[in-house]
Scaffold this motif. Sequence first.
Motif, PDB file in Angstrom:
ATOM      1  N   VAL A  64       0.806  -1.218   0.000  1.00 49.51           N
ATOM      2  CA  VAL A  64       0.000   0.000   0.000  1.00 49.51           C
ATOM      3  C   VAL A  64       0.846   1.279   0.000  1.00 49.51           C
ATOM      4  O   VAL A  64       0.305   2.375  -0.155  1.00 49.51           O
ATOM      5  CB  VAL A  64      -0.967   0.008   1.208  1.00 49.51           C
ATOM      6  N   ALA A  65       2.153   1.145   0.187  1.00 49.94           N
ATOM      7  CA  ALA A  65       3.060   2.296   0.101  1.00 49.94           C
ATOM      8  C   ALA A  65       4.460   1.749  -0.138  1.00 49.94           C
ATOM      9  O   ALA A  65       4.807   0.681   0.368  1.00 49.94           O
ATOM     10  CB  ALA A  65       3.018   3.151   1.369  1.00 49.94           C
ATOM     11  N   ALA A  66       5.287   2.485  -0.871  1.00 38.77           N
ATOM     12  CA  ALA A  66       6.614   1.979  -1.231  1.00 38.77           C
ATOM     13  C   ALA A  66       7.581   3.137  -1.432  1.00 38.77           C
ATOM     14  O   ALA A  66       7.207   4.308  -1.409  1.00 38.77           O
ATOM     15  CB  ALA A  66       6.533   1.122  -2.493  1.00 38.77           C
ATOM     16  N   GLY A  67       8.873   2.757  -1.636  1.00 40.77           N
ATOM     17  CA  GLY A  67       9.894   3.744  -1.933  1.00 40.77           C
ATOM     18  C   GLY A  67      10.536   4.365  -0.711  1.00 40.77           C
ATOM     19  O   GLY A  67      10.971   5.514  -0.749  1.00 40.77           O
ATOM     20  N   PHE A  68      10.651   3.594   0.393  1.00 44.22           N
ATOM     21  CA  PHE A  68      11.216   4.117   1.636  1.00 44.22           C
ATOM     22  C   PHE A  68      12.668   3.692   1.811  1.00 44.22           C
ATOM     23  O   PHE A  68      13.045   2.574   1.468  1.00 44.22           O
ATOM     24  CB  PHE A  68      10.416   3.613   2.839  1.00 44.22           C
ATOM     25  N   ASP A  69      13.450   4.582   2.383  1.00 45.81           N
ATOM     26  CA  ASP A  69      14.839   4.293   2.742  1.00 45.81           C
ATOM     27  C   ASP A  69      14.826   3.674   4.141  1.00 45.81           C
ATOM     28  O   ASP A  69      15.100   4.322   5.135  1.00 45.81           O
ATOM     29  CB  ASP A  69      15.667   5.579   2.713  1.00 45.81           C
ATOM     30  N   LEU A  70      14.497   2.401   4.194  1.00 44.45           N
ATOM     31  CA  LEU A  70      14.317   1.574   5.379  1.00 44.45           C
ATOM     32  C   LEU A  70      13.113   2.046   6.207  1.00 44.45           C
ATOM     33  O   LEU A  70      13.236   2.802   7.157  1.00 44.45           O
ATOM     34  CB  LEU A  70      15.567   1.532   6.257  1.00 44.45           C
ATOM     35  N   ALA A  71      11.934   1.570   5.806  1.00 41.64           N
ATOM     36  CA  ALA A  71      10.711   1.838   6.569  1.00 41.64           C
ATOM     37  C   ALA A  71      10.814   1.164   7.922  1.00 41.64           C
ATOM     38  O   ALA A  71      11.226   0.009   8.026  1.00 41.64           O
ATOM     39  CB  ALA A  71       9.496   1.315   5.808  1.00 41.64           C
ATOM     40  N   ASN A  72      10.444   1.875   8.974  1.00 43.98           N
ATOM     41  CA  ASN A  72      10.638   1.365  10.330  1.00 43.98           C
ATOM     42  C   ASN A  72       9.319   1.386  11.089  1.00 43.98           C
ATOM     43  O   ASN A  72       8.437   0.595  10.837  1.00 43.98           O
ATOM     44  CB  ASN A  72      11.723   2.192  11.018  1.00 43.98           C
ATOM     45  N   GLY A  73       9.158   2.322  12.038  1.00 45.28           N
ATOM     46  CA  GLY A  73       7.964   2.330  12.862  1.00 45.28           C
ATOM     47  C   GLY A  73       6.711   2.671  12.077  1.00 45.28           C
ATOM     48  O   GLY A  73       6.749   3.381  11.067  1.00 45.28           O
ATOM     49  N   ILE A  74       5.580   2.160  12.571  1.00 42.93           N
ATOM     50  CA  ILE A  74       4.289   2.446  11.944  1.00 42.93           C
ATOM     51  C   ILE A  74       3.224   2.469  13.024  1.00 42.93           C
ATOM     52  O   ILE A  74       3.278   1.695  13.980  1.00 42.93           O
ATOM     53  CB  ILE A  74       3.961   1.409  10.848  1.00 42.93           C
ATOM     54  N   ASN A  75       2.266   3.391  12.881  1.00 43.31           N
ATOM     55  CA  ASN A  75       1.165   3.452  13.832  1.00 43.31           C
ATOM     56  C   ASN A  75      -0.014   4.145  13.175  1.00 43.31           C
ATOM     57  O   ASN A  75       0.073   4.579  12.026  1.00 43.31           O
ATOM     58  CB  ASN A  75       1.584   4.148  15.128  1.00 43.31           C
ATOM     59  N   ILE A  76      -1.106   4.257  13.928  1.00 46.80           N
ATOM     60  CA  ILE A  76      -2.357   4.763  13.375  1.00 46.80           C
ATOM     61  C   ILE A  76      -2.950   5.789  14.327  1.00 46.80           C
ATOM     62  O   ILE A  76      -2.740   5.723  15.543  1.00 46.80           O
ATOM     63  CB  ILE A  76      -3.329   3.589  13.116  1.00 46.80           C
ATOM     64  N   SER A  77      -3.666   6.767  13.791  1.00 45.27           N
ATOM     65  CA  SER A  77      -4.283   7.795  14.617  1.00 45.27           C
ATOM     66  C   SER A  77      -5.423   7.205  15.443  1.00 45.27           C
ATOM     67  O   SER A  77      -5.999   6.175  15.070  1.00 45.27           O
ATOM     68  CB  SER A  77      -4.801   8.937  13.733  1.00 45.27           C
ATOM     69  N   PRO A  78      -5.779   7.840  16.557  1.00 46.60           N
ATOM     70  CA  PRO A  78      -6.853   7.294  17.403  1.00 46.60           C
ATOM     71  C   PRO A  78      -8.185   7.113  16.681  1.00 46.60           C
ATOM     72  O   PRO A  78      -8.947   6.193  17.007  1.00 46.60           O
ATOM     73  CB  PRO A  78      -6.963   8.336  18.533  1.00 46.60           C
ATOM     74  N   ASP A  79      -8.471   7.963  15.706  1.00 45.32           N
ATOM     75  CA  ASP A  79      -9.728   7.825  14.972  1.00 45.32           C
ATOM     76  C   ASP A  79      -9.630   6.846  13.806  1.00 45.32           C
ATOM     77  O   ASP A  79     -10.621   6.608  13.097  1.00 45.32           O
ATOM     78  CB  ASP A  79     -10.216   9.183  14.470  1.00 45.32           C
ATOM     79  N   GLY A  80      -8.436   6.279  13.588  1.00 46.55           N
ATOM     80  CA  GLY A  80      -8.264   5.291  12.536  1.00 46.55           C
ATOM     81  C   GLY A  80      -8.218   5.846  11.132  1.00 46.55           C
ATOM     82  O   GLY A  80      -8.223   5.075  10.156  1.00 46.55           O
ATOM     83  N   LYS A  81      -8.099   7.163  10.989  1.00 46.55           N
ATOM     84  CA  LYS A  81      -8.149   7.768   9.657  1.00 46.55           C
ATOM     85  C   LYS A  81      -6.779   7.942   9.011  1.00 46.55           C
ATOM     86  O   LYS A  81      -6.691   8.108   7.787  1.00 46.55           O
ATOM     87  CB  LYS A  81      -8.835   9.127   9.732  1.00 46.55           C
ATOM     88  N   TYR A  82      -5.712   7.936   9.828  1.00 51.00           N
ATOM     89  CA  TYR A  82      -4.384   8.244   9.302  1.00 51.00           C
ATOM     90  C   TYR A  82      -3.369   7.216   9.792  1.00 51.00           C
ATOM     91  O   TYR A  82      -3.436   6.739  10.925  1.00 51.00           O
ATOM     92  CB  TYR A  82      -3.950   9.652   9.732  1.00 51.00           C
ATOM     93  N   VAL A  83      -2.421   6.906   8.934  1.00 47.85           N
ATOM     94  CA  VAL A  83      -1.332   5.991   9.265  1.00 47.85           C
ATOM     95  C   VAL A  83      -0.027   6.769   9.227  1.00 47.85           C
ATOM     96  O   VAL A  83       0.214   7.552   8.290  1.00 47.85           O
ATOM     97  CB  VAL A  83      -1.282   4.797   8.282  1.00 47.85           C
TER      98      VAL A  83
END
Length: 355
Positions: free
Chosen positions: A216-235
């Motif tokens: 669902v997303a690409a092109g990162f120089d070593l993708a690391n941490g990931i999380n989501i907003s409390p309302d679930g609308k944003y990553v």
Amino acid sequence: MAKLILLTLVGLGLAFFRDHRSSYQRRFNVFREVEPVDLPNCHLIKGIEAGSEDLEILPNGLAFISSGLKYPGIKSFEPDKPGKILLMDLNEKDPEVVELEMTGSKLDLSLFNPHGISTFTDEGNAVYLLVVNHPNYKTTVELFKFQEEEKSLLHLKTITHTLLSSVNDIVAVGPEHFYATNDHYFTDPYVRSWELYLGLAWSYVVYYSPDEVKVVAAGFDLANGINISPDGKYVYIAEFLAHKIHVYEKHANWTLTPLKSLEFNTLVDNISVDPVTGDLWVGCHPNGKKLFFYDEENPPPSEVLRIQDILTEEPKVTQVYAENGTVLQGSTVAAVYKGKMLVGTVFHKALYCEL
């Protein structure tokens, strides 16, 4: 003519080496030194001696901590011991960690090597814990159900997929649904070297469910941490070697659309989100070279950033904590609960603070 060609090739080689060295120095932030930012009410957590790479705090104050990660090319103080999941109750006056027993599966605990973790609480208040695991430096995602009375984890399922070949971190959006950063680090030592030192931006983010798995997303120089907003609308996605945090809008079909990026003078690792305020708390590595090339006389420093109002035009970024490695080495994560903060590390100790 031959001499001219040779001189041209040598010149191109020297130019590449110079540009590459500059890129390496910039990406690893090799020249940064830390100006300490002290917090007065902090102490190291007893019982954590070999890392606390990721942690997550439930709304009721129970904190899960992954400990004992063996990371290729990174220091380990307990290289021959399996990893574990720890529990800490932040409602206690002097909270201590306890190791959670793992039951009900054929999971080989002698190879347990936990990395990123995430929790999901269903409508019946059952708590599920998803753990990125690297047995024999491969990648699986282990699904557990938390048994609070027994202080144990019931193993339910091992998840594997070709698109989950080298997962770093994970955020659950259901018991068996999650987003994960895939960074190639655990795939092959040569591939790892290309990614780290040549700056190949080929990390990506995967959405996983039992019915659908997709990038669902690409092109990162070593993708690391990931999380989501409390309302679930944003990553939120941390791009480790680019020193950036990206904000993506999440859609009903689980795809992501980029909205904005923030850049920092530090290597951003895991992201925690305060469920009350929506603030981001980020464990960071001010100097990446000290992390990857460990020297006990000059250990890797630690840093914690707080990001408020990230969706606005002018987010507020605060350096909450910074230390040169004499107390805490290689911070990866920070999370808060009712005026208390936990800070974890790749391979070292963990810090408990009253803010």
